[in-house]
Design an enzyme around this catalytic site. Structure first.
Site, PDB file in Angstrom:
ATOM      1  N   THR A 152       0.864  -1.176   0.000  1.00  0.00           N
ATOM      2  CA  THR A 152       0.000   0.000   0.000  1.00  0.00           C
ATOM      3  C   THR A 152       0.909   1.238   0.000  1.00  0.00           C
ATOM      4  O   THR A 152       1.365   1.660  -1.047  1.00  0.00           O
ATOM      5  CB  THR A 152      -0.971   0.002   1.202  1.00  0.00           C
ATOM      6  OG1 THR A 152      -0.244  -0.263   2.402  1.00  0.00           O
ATOM      7  CG2 THR A 152      -2.052  -1.050   1.025  1.00  0.00           C
ATOM      8  N   LYS A 178       3.836  -6.834   4.221  1.00  0.00           N
ATOM      9  CA  LYS A 178       3.588  -5.446   3.837  1.00  0.00           C
ATOM     10  C   LYS A 178       3.244  -4.652   5.082  1.00  0.00           C
ATOM     11  O   LYS A 178       2.742  -5.185   6.079  1.00  0.00           O
ATOM     12  CB  LYS A 178       2.466  -5.325   2.798  1.00  0.00           C
ATOM     13  CG  LYS A 178       1.070  -5.736   3.235  1.00  0.00           C
ATOM     14  CD  LYS A 178       0.292  -4.742   4.073  1.00  0.00           C
ATOM     15  CE  LYS A 178       0.226  -3.372   3.415  1.00  0.00           C
ATOM     16  NZ  LYS A 178      -0.530  -2.419   4.333  1.00  0.00           N
ATOM     17  N   THR A 189       1.344  -7.810  13.267  1.00  0.00           N
ATOM     18  CA  THR A 189       0.946  -6.520  12.735  1.00  0.00           C
ATOM     19  C   THR A 189       1.169  -6.528  11.236  1.00  0.00           C
ATOM     20  O   THR A 189       2.029  -7.236  10.762  1.00  0.00           O
ATOM     21  CB  THR A 189       1.717  -5.391  13.440  1.00  0.00           C
ATOM     22  OG1 THR A 189       0.897  -4.235  13.482  1.00  0.00           O
ATOM     23  CG2 THR A 189       3.025  -5.063  12.806  1.00  0.00           C
ATOM     24  N   GLU A 276       6.506   4.801   7.258  1.00  0.00           N
ATOM     25  CA  GLU A 276       6.132   5.999   6.503  1.00  0.00           C
ATOM     26  C   GLU A 276       6.979   7.187   6.926  1.00  0.00           C
ATOM     27  O   GLU A 276       6.943   7.625   8.078  1.00  0.00           O
ATOM     28  CB  GLU A 276       4.645   6.290   6.707  1.00  0.00           C
ATOM     29  CG  GLU A 276       3.770   5.257   6.016  1.00  0.00           C
ATOM     30  CD  GLU A 276       2.300   5.375   6.358  1.00  0.00           C
ATOM     31  OE1 GLU A 276       1.497   4.787   5.610  1.00  0.00           O
ATOM     32  OE2 GLU A 276       1.954   6.028   7.357  1.00  0.00           O
ATOM     33  N   ASN A 400       0.215  10.572   5.450  1.00  0.00           N
ATOM     34  CA  ASN A 400      -1.072  10.239   6.026  1.00  0.00           C
ATOM     35  C   ASN A 400      -2.128  11.316   5.781  1.00  0.00           C
ATOM     36  O   ASN A 400      -3.319  11.019   5.723  1.00  0.00           O
ATOM     37  CB  ASN A 400      -0.909   9.948   7.516  1.00  0.00           C
ATOM     38  CG  ASN A 400      -0.320   8.574   7.719  1.00  0.00           C
ATOM     39  OD1 ASN A 400      -1.005   7.571   7.627  1.00  0.00           O
ATOM     40  ND2 ASN A 400       0.986   8.507   7.980  1.00  0.00           N
ATOM     41  N   SER A 405      -5.783  10.543  -1.251  1.00  0.00           N
ATOM     42  CA  SER A 405      -5.726  11.348  -2.479  1.00  0.00           C
ATOM     43  C   SER A 405      -5.395  10.487  -3.694  1.00  0.00           C
ATOM     44  O   SER A 405      -4.688   9.501  -3.580  1.00  0.00           O
ATOM     45  CB  SER A 405      -4.679  12.449  -2.340  1.00  0.00           C
ATOM     46  OG  SER A 405      -4.990  13.271  -1.243  1.00  0.00           O
TER      47      SER A 405
END
Length: 405
Positions: A152, A178, A189, A276, A400, A405
Site C-alpha cells: 500500500t 507489507k 501486525t 512511513e 497520512n 488522495s
C-alpha cells in the site's frame, strides 16, 4: 526512502513446492498496478494464523478466524490492496464471501476453503465486482511479484527466504510482508505470509506461529496504531519429505523454529525500516526487568512517543524525553535511582539523573546515525525485551494527510 532496507534484487527468493502464486490487476484504487494476489495450496497443506485484536477487525479477518477455527482444509488465500473492507458491517462480510466463492468455483473447492485478506482504506465498501472480474486474468508469479502485489504505502516490497538441512533433507522457508503505517502490534501486525515445504502438524504449526509472532511482528511499532486488518499466516505444504514435526519435543522443532524466527525478524524489521517517512531505524532494548511484560511496556513507551521520535528525526539529543517515557510506562514501583540509560555505547543517565561524564557531543554523534540503539538497564531482575521502531519525519504527516488522495 527506506532505512538500509536490503533491495529485493539482492534477495535469493526460493519457490516453495506445493505453493503457487498468482497476481492480477483489479484497479481497486489505482490502475495499472498489481493489487490482487492468490496463493494456491496443494492438497494436504496445513495453515495457521494470528490476527489483530482490534475490536473493529475487518470482514476478511472475521472470516479467516471462523474458517480456521472450523478446521477447514485451506486451498487458497486471496489478498487485495487498496481497500481494507473494515468498518463495513454485514455487507463487508458478504462481499468477502463473494470473492471467496468466485475463487473457490474456479479452483474446484468449497468457499470456506478460501481465506480472504484485505488492506487499504477503512470504512469504504469493497469493490467486489472489480476483484471478481480480475480473478480469471491472474497469472503465475514469483515471490518478488507477490510482495509487490500486497503493497500500500510501502516504498519497497518485502520478502526473504531461508534454507536449512535436517537429517539430510533440505527445507525452504519463504515469506512476504507489507506495512509502513498503522503499525503497532496486538498479536502480529500488518500482513505477513510465510510458506515452508517442511511437514508440520496443525497443533505444532499453531504453536509456532504464536511464539514467532510474539518475538518478531509483536515487537515492532511505527506510529502506535493497531490496524483493523493485521494478519500473519504460516503455511506448511509438506512437500519436502523428511520427518513430520509433530511435537515441540521433536528434534527438528528447535532448529526449524530458529530459521523461521530469523526469517520473521527480517520481515518485521523491514516493515520498520520502510516506515512511513522513516529516516532512522531504532532498536529499543530493555534489560534487567522482573518480567518480559514490564520490559515491553517500557520499550513501547519509548518507541511510540511522538516526542522521542521527533527528537530522533532532528538528531537532537533531547534525551530527557526518553526518561519521561520510561517513567510513565506503568511500572509503578520502578526505582529510577538504579536505572541506567544508554544511547548505543554512551551512558546518558544513571543514579536518577544525567551521567556526570556525559557530553552532548557524544549524544549528537549517535543521534546522527541512521541506526541507533536505546538501551535501558533496570537492575531489578533478569528479564529483557527488544522492540524496533523508527522516527517521525515531516513525510509521515504528509503521507497520512494525503493517504486517500
Amino acid at each position: 526512502m527506506a532505512v538500509n532496507l536490503k533491495p529485493l534484487a539482492e534477495q535469493n527468493l526460493l519457490a516453495v513446492a506445493g505453493v503457487e502464486l498468482m497476481v492480477a490487476e483489479a484497479g481497486i484504487k489505482k490502475a495499472n498496478r498489481k493489487d490482487l494476489l492468490v496463493i494456491r495450496l496443494d492438497e494436504g497443506a496445513t495453515v495457521a494464523g494470528v490476527f489483530t485484536q482490534n475490536r473493529f477487525c475487518a470482514a476478511p479477518v472475521q472470516i479467516c478466524k471462523a474458517n480456521l477455527e472450523q478446521g477447514v482444509a485451506v486451498r487458497a488465500l486471496v489478498i487485495n490492496t487498496g481497500n481494507a473492507n473494515a468498518g463495513t458491517g454485514a455487507a463487508g462480510r458478504e462481499h468477502a464471501l463473494q470473492v471467496c466463492a468466485a475463487l473457490a468455483e474456479d479452483l474446484g473447492c468449497q468457499t470456506e476453503q478460501i481465506l480472504p485478506f484485505s488492506t487499504g482504506v477503512i470504512l469504504e465498501p469493497l469493490p467486489v465486482g472489480k476483484i471478481i472480474e480480475a480473478l480469471p486474468g491472474r497469472r503465475t508469479a514469483c515471490w518478488a511479484e507477490a510482495a509487490e502485489a500486497i503493497m500500500t504505502t510501502d516504498t519497497a516490497p518485502k520478502a526473504a527466504s531461508r534454507t536449512l538441512v535436517l537429517d539430510g533433507v533440505s527445507l525452504v522457508l519463504t515469506g512476504i510482508a507489507k506495512g509502513a503505517g498503522m503499525i503497532h502490534p496486538n498479536m502480529a501486525t500488518m500482513l505477513g505470509f510465510i510458506a515452508t515445504d517442511a511437514a508440520i502438524t496443525q497443533p505444532v504449526l499453531n504453536q509456532l506461529i504464536r511464539e514467532v509472532a510474539d518475538q518478531s511482528f509483536n515487537c515492532i511499532s511505527i506510529d502506535g496504531d493497531t490496524s483493523t486488518n493485521d494478519s500473519f499466516m504460516l503455511v506448511s505444504s509438506a512437500k519436502a519429505g523428511g520427518a513430520l514435526i509433530d511435537s515441540v519435543d521433536h528434534s527438528h522443532y528447535v532448529p526449524f523454529k530458529a530459521a523461521l524466527l530469523d526469517l520473521a525478524h527480517e520481515l518485521a524489521q523491514a516493515i520498520v525500516r520502510d516506515g512511513e517517512g522513516a529516516t532512522k531505524f531504532i532498536t529499543v532494548k530493555v534489560e534487567g526487568g522482573r518480567g518480559v511484560a514490564e520490559c515491553k511496556d517500557i520499550a513501547y513507551a519509548i518507541a511510540r512517543s511522538p516526542l522521542v521520535k521527533t527528537a530522533f528525526f532532528a538528531s537532537d539529543p533531547n534525551l530527557g524525553r526518553l526518561l519521561a517515557a520510561i517513567g510513565y510506562a506503568g511500572v509503578h514501583d520502578l526505582d529510577v535511582d538504579r536505572l541506567s540509560l544508554y544511547l548505543d555505547d554512551v551512558l546518558v543517565a544513571c543514579e536518577g539523573g544525567r551521567n556526570p561524564a556525559y557530553q552532548e557531543t557524544d549524544g549528537q554523534r549517535v543521534m546522527q546515525q541512521s541506526e541507533i540503539t536505546v538501551r535501558v538497564v533496570l537492575e531489578r531482575g533478569v528479564a529483557e525485551a527488544t522492540v524496533w521502531t523508527c522516527d517521525f519525519s515531516y513525510d509521515y504527516v504528509r503521507i497520512n494527510a494525503d493517504y486517500r488522495s
